[in-house]
Design a protein around this motif. Sequence first.
Motif, PDB file in Angstrom:
ATOM      1  N   ARG A  30       0.836  -1.197   0.000  1.00  0.00           N
ATOM      2  CA  ARG A  30       0.000   0.000   0.000  1.00  0.00           C
ATOM      3  C   ARG A  30       0.879   1.258   0.000  1.00  0.00           C
ATOM      4  O   ARG A  30       1.751   1.428   0.863  1.00  0.00           O
ATOM      5  N   GLY A  31       0.674   2.120  -0.981  1.00  0.00           N
ATOM      6  CA  GLY A  31       1.418   3.365  -1.069  1.00  0.00           C
ATOM      7  C   GLY A  31       2.822   3.229  -1.604  1.00  0.00           C
ATOM      8  O   GLY A  31       3.538   4.237  -1.697  1.00  0.00           O
ATOM      9  N   MET A  32       3.249   2.020  -1.988  1.00  0.00           N
ATOM     10  CA  MET A  32       4.610   1.791  -2.477  1.00  0.00           C
ATOM     11  C   MET A  32       4.553   1.211  -3.892  1.00  0.00           C
ATOM     12  O   MET A  32       4.312   0.014  -4.056  1.00  0.00           O
ATOM     13  N   PRO A  33       4.752   2.040  -4.925  1.00  0.00           N
ATOM     14  CA  PRO A  33       4.735   1.521  -6.289  1.00  0.00           C
ATOM     15  C   PRO A  33       5.819   0.457  -6.477  1.00  0.00           C
ATOM     16  O   PRO A  33       6.931   0.569  -5.942  1.00  0.00           O
ATOM     17  N   ALA A  34       5.489  -0.575  -7.221  1.00  0.00           N
ATOM     18  CA  ALA A  34       6.467  -1.631  -7.501  1.00  0.00           C
ATOM     19  C   ALA A  34       7.556  -1.071  -8.408  1.00  0.00           C
ATOM     20  O   ALA A  34       7.255  -0.424  -9.416  1.00  0.00           O
ATOM     21  N   PRO A  35       8.830  -1.294  -8.096  1.00  0.00           N
ATOM     22  CA  PRO A  35       9.911  -0.757  -8.924  1.00  0.00           C
ATOM     23  C   PRO A  35      10.104  -1.509 -10.232  1.00  0.00           C
ATOM     24  O   PRO A  35      10.723  -0.989 -11.156  1.00  0.00           O
ATOM     25  N   HIS A  36       9.586  -2.729 -10.300  1.00  0.00           N
ATOM     26  CA  HIS A  36       9.689  -3.565 -11.498  1.00  0.00           C
ATOM     27  C   HIS A  36       8.895  -4.835 -11.237  1.00  0.00           C
ATOM     28  O   HIS A  36       8.465  -5.106 -10.111  1.00  0.00           O
ATOM     29  N   ASN A  37       8.705  -5.612 -12.300  1.00  0.00           N
ATOM     30  CA  ASN A  37       7.954  -6.867 -12.154  1.00  0.00           C
ATOM     31  C   ASN A  37       8.641  -7.855 -11.229  1.00  0.00           C
ATOM     32  O   ASN A  37       7.969  -8.605 -10.511  1.00  0.00           O
ATOM     33  N   ALA A  38       9.961  -7.879 -11.238  1.00  0.00           N
ATOM     34  CA  ALA A  38      10.685  -8.851 -10.414  1.00  0.00           C
ATOM     35  C   ALA A  38      10.349  -8.696  -8.939  1.00  0.00           C
ATOM     36  O   ALA A  38      10.317  -9.685  -8.192  1.00  0.00           O
ATOM     37  N   ALA A  39      10.100  -7.464  -8.492  1.00  0.00           N
ATOM     38  CA  ALA A  39       9.754  -7.257  -7.081  1.00  0.00           C
ATOM     39  C   ALA A  39       8.430  -7.926  -6.738  1.00  0.00           C
ATOM     40  O   ALA A  39       8.276  -8.503  -5.648  1.00  0.00           O
ATOM     41  N   LEU A  40       7.463  -7.874  -7.649  1.00  0.00           N
ATOM     42  CA  LEU A  40       6.187  -8.540  -7.423  1.00  0.00           C
ATOM     43  C   LEU A  40       6.370 -10.055  -7.417  1.00  0.00           C
ATOM     44  O   LEU A  40       5.746 -10.766  -6.612  1.00  0.00           O
ATOM     45  N   VAL A  41       7.224 -10.556  -8.299  1.00  0.00           N
ATOM     46  CA  VAL A  41       7.512 -11.991  -8.326  1.00  0.00           C
ATOM     47  C   VAL A  41       8.149 -12.428  -7.017  1.00  0.00           C
ATOM     48  O   VAL A  41       7.771 -13.459  -6.432  1.00  0.00           O
ATOM     49  N   GLU A  42       9.105 -11.662  -6.533  1.00  0.00           N
ATOM     50  CA  GLU A  42       9.793 -12.021  -5.290  1.00  0.00           C
ATOM     51  C   GLU A  42       8.812 -12.101  -4.124  1.00  0.00           C
ATOM     52  O   GLU A  42       8.906 -13.015  -3.286  1.00  0.00           O
ATOM     53  N   ARG A  43       7.877 -11.165  -4.056  1.00  0.00           N
ATOM     54  CA  ARG A  43       6.908 -11.218  -2.960  1.00  0.00           C
ATOM     55  C   ARG A  43       6.006 -12.437  -3.097  1.00  0.00           C
ATOM     56  O   ARG A  43       5.661 -13.085  -2.098  1.00  0.00           O
ATOM     57  N   ALA A  44       5.605 -12.776  -4.335  1.00  0.00           N
ATOM     58  CA  ALA A  44       4.775 -13.962  -4.540  1.00  0.00           C
ATOM     59  C   ALA A  44       5.535 -15.230  -4.155  1.00  0.00           C
ATOM     60  O   ALA A  44       4.962 -16.146  -3.544  1.00  0.00           O
ATOM     61  N   VAL A  45       6.814 -15.301  -4.489  1.00  0.00           N
ATOM     62  CA  VAL A  45       7.629 -16.458  -4.114  1.00  0.00           C
ATOM     63  C   VAL A  45       7.642 -16.615  -2.593  1.00  0.00           C
ATOM     64  O   VAL A  45       7.504 -17.731  -2.064  1.00  0.00           O
ATOM     65  N   THR A  46       7.787 -15.501  -1.883  1.00  0.00           N
ATOM     66  CA  THR A  46       7.793 -15.554  -0.414  1.00  0.00           C
ATOM     67  C   THR A  46       6.479 -16.111   0.117  1.00  0.00           C
ATOM     68  O   THR A  46       6.470 -16.969   1.024  1.00  0.00           O
ATOM     69  N   ILE A  47       5.362 -15.661  -0.433  1.00  0.00           N
ATOM     70  CA  ILE A  47       4.050 -16.160   0.017  1.00  0.00           C
ATOM     71  C   ILE A  47       3.931 -17.658  -0.242  1.00  0.00           C
ATOM     72  O   ILE A  47       3.498 -18.429   0.628  1.00  0.00           O
ATOM     73  N   ILE A  48       4.319 -18.088  -1.430  1.00  0.00           N
ATOM     74  CA  ILE A  48       4.231 -19.513  -1.787  1.00  0.00           C
ATOM     75  C   ILE A  48       5.071 -20.352  -0.833  1.00  0.00           C
ATOM     76  O   ILE A  48       4.619 -21.390  -0.324  1.00  0.00           O
ATOM     77  N   GLU A  49       6.288 -19.909  -0.571  1.00  0.00           N
ATOM     78  CA  GLU A  49       7.179 -20.675   0.302  1.00  0.00           C
ATOM     79  C   GLU A  49       6.710 -20.649   1.752  1.00  0.00           C
ATOM     80  O   GLU A  49       6.896 -21.630   2.484  1.00  0.00           O
ATOM     81  N   GLN A  50       6.098 -19.546   2.189  1.00  0.00           N
ATOM     82  CA  GLN A  50       5.568 -19.500   3.550  1.00  0.00           C
ATOM     83  C   GLN A  50       4.401 -20.459   3.737  1.00  0.00           C
ATOM     84  O   GLN A  50       4.085 -20.839   4.864  1.00  0.00           O
ATOM     85  N   LEU A  51       3.774 -20.854   2.635  1.00  0.00           N
ATOM     86  CA  LEU A  51       2.695 -21.843   2.683  1.00  0.00           C
ATOM     87  C   LEU A  51       3.222 -23.254   2.429  1.00  0.00           C
ATOM     88  O   LEU A  51       2.458 -24.166   2.122  1.00  0.00           O
ATOM     89  N   ASP A  52       4.552 -23.410   2.572  1.00  0.00           N
ATOM     90  CA  ASP A  52       5.217 -24.706   2.447  1.00  0.00           C
ATOM     91  C   ASP A  52       5.058 -25.332   1.066  1.00  0.00           C
ATOM     92  O   ASP A  52       4.940 -26.546   0.920  1.00  0.00           O
ATOM     93  N   ARG A  53       5.059 -24.497   0.052  1.00  0.00           N
ATOM     94  CA  ARG A  53       5.053 -24.957  -1.329  1.00  0.00           C
ATOM     95  C   ARG A  53       6.296 -24.435  -2.025  1.00  0.00           C
ATOM     96  O   ARG A  53       6.912 -23.454  -1.590  1.00  0.00           O
ATOM     97  N   ASN A  54       6.652 -25.048  -3.134  1.00  0.00           N
ATOM     98  CA  ASN A  54       7.784 -24.609  -3.933  1.00  0.00           C
ATOM     99  C   ASN A  54       7.303 -24.054  -5.263  1.00  0.00           C
ATOM    100  O   ASN A  54       6.281 -24.494  -5.797  1.00  0.00           O
ATOM    101  N   VAL A  55       8.056 -23.115  -5.806  1.00  0.00           N
ATOM    102  CA  VAL A  55       7.744 -22.570  -7.123  1.00  0.00           C
ATOM    103  C   VAL A  55       8.289 -23.510  -8.188  1.00  0.00           C
ATOM    104  O   VAL A  55       9.416 -23.997  -8.096  1.00  0.00           O
ATOM    105  N   ALA A  56       7.486 -23.778  -9.186  1.00  0.00           N
ATOM    106  CA  ALA A  56       7.887 -24.691 -10.257  1.00  0.00           C
ATOM    107  C   ALA A  56       8.995 -24.087 -11.106  1.00  0.00           C
ATOM    108  O   ALA A  56       8.984 -22.894 -11.420  1.00  0.00           O
ATOM    109  N   SER A  57       9.940 -24.915 -11.479  1.00  0.00           N
ATOM    110  CA  SER A  57      10.925 -24.521 -12.480  1.00  0.00           C
ATOM    111  C   SER A  57      10.268 -24.598 -13.849  1.00  0.00           C
ATOM    112  O   SER A  57       9.213 -25.227 -14.018  1.00  0.00           O
ATOM    113  N   PRO A  58      10.868 -23.975 -14.870  1.00  0.00           N
ATOM    114  CA  PRO A  58      10.306 -24.127 -16.218  1.00  0.00           C
ATOM    115  C   PRO A  58      10.177 -25.588 -16.643  1.00  0.00           C
ATOM    116  O   PRO A  58       9.178 -25.970 -17.262  1.00  0.00           O
TER     117      PRO A  58
END
Length: 304
Positions: free
Chosen positions: A253-281
């Motif tokens: 809230r109130g903090m513009p994303a500096p690039h798409n990678a920042a949004l990806v990094e936050r999503a990765v954190t959420i996924i891992e906090q739920l004890d899941r892994n992000v799929a490789s290609p």
Amino acid sequence: MSRPVILTCALTGGAALSGKNPAVPVTPAEIAQQAVDAAKAGATIAHIHVREPGTGAPSMRIDLYSEVVDRIRQADCGILINLTTGPGARFIPGNDDPRIGDPASTLAVWQKRVEHIEALRPDICSLDVGSMNFGQHVFINTPADLKKMAEAIRKVNVKPEMETFELGHIRLAKHLIEQGLIEAPPLFQICLGIPWGAPATPEVMMAMRNELPGGAEWAAFGIGAMQFPMVAQAVLLGGHVRVGLEDNLYLRRGMPAPHNAALVERAVTIIEQLDRNVASPGEARAILKLGQPEDVRFMPTAGA
């Protein structure tokens, strides 16, 4: 052991967003670089629109798609390429005669909407299954055109990602599957929060997931402030996820994303906090039954 979660990054979209956040990529070089950076941050798939480099306006130019795809393939970062077929569906009735489109309409013949898919043969392409009021315009995808587009996509061995914005769209997608137009496993994207489609709530996501056919793979996203809550909800319900500047311009809230990678990094954190892994290609290719990529990185493409 639970399956890994496929993480899509929607890089730029087709709305007028760059004035609201200058991080939204515009030129082919910017779009491709943000795809590569998203891959390094953990994204599995890059969902790609193109824009006119001089104005930032949405575009359907095949030479722009070609340059973006070539740059990503040459970077050899492994990310799967997902090209949109959404542009060309917007209709705004004219003031004098509603049967004639306003100059801002982009309605195009179905062949124009898939020509870049036929030429560039990405791993995946979006297929918007259904029509709706979309913000201030009408988003038109007739059953007849969808059938023709699905047939053209299948002929070039590209996986359609069926974007659904309400329950009726899932019914139409099932009809396409029953007609043999969609290869197994069907891939759905549940799109939530877009005016005036289904709202971004846990109840709606669950209802739409429950209507999917057996064996389907699915992902979901919410726009704006609901982007990250819907990441968590999709993971909890057994789906895949999508983030990116196309759907949300803010990291917090109130903090513009500096690039798409920042949004990806936050999503990765959420996924891992739920004890899941992000799929490789590679894992995503196995889940979606895409096979291995063809050696097309240095093939001449349309307009080259």
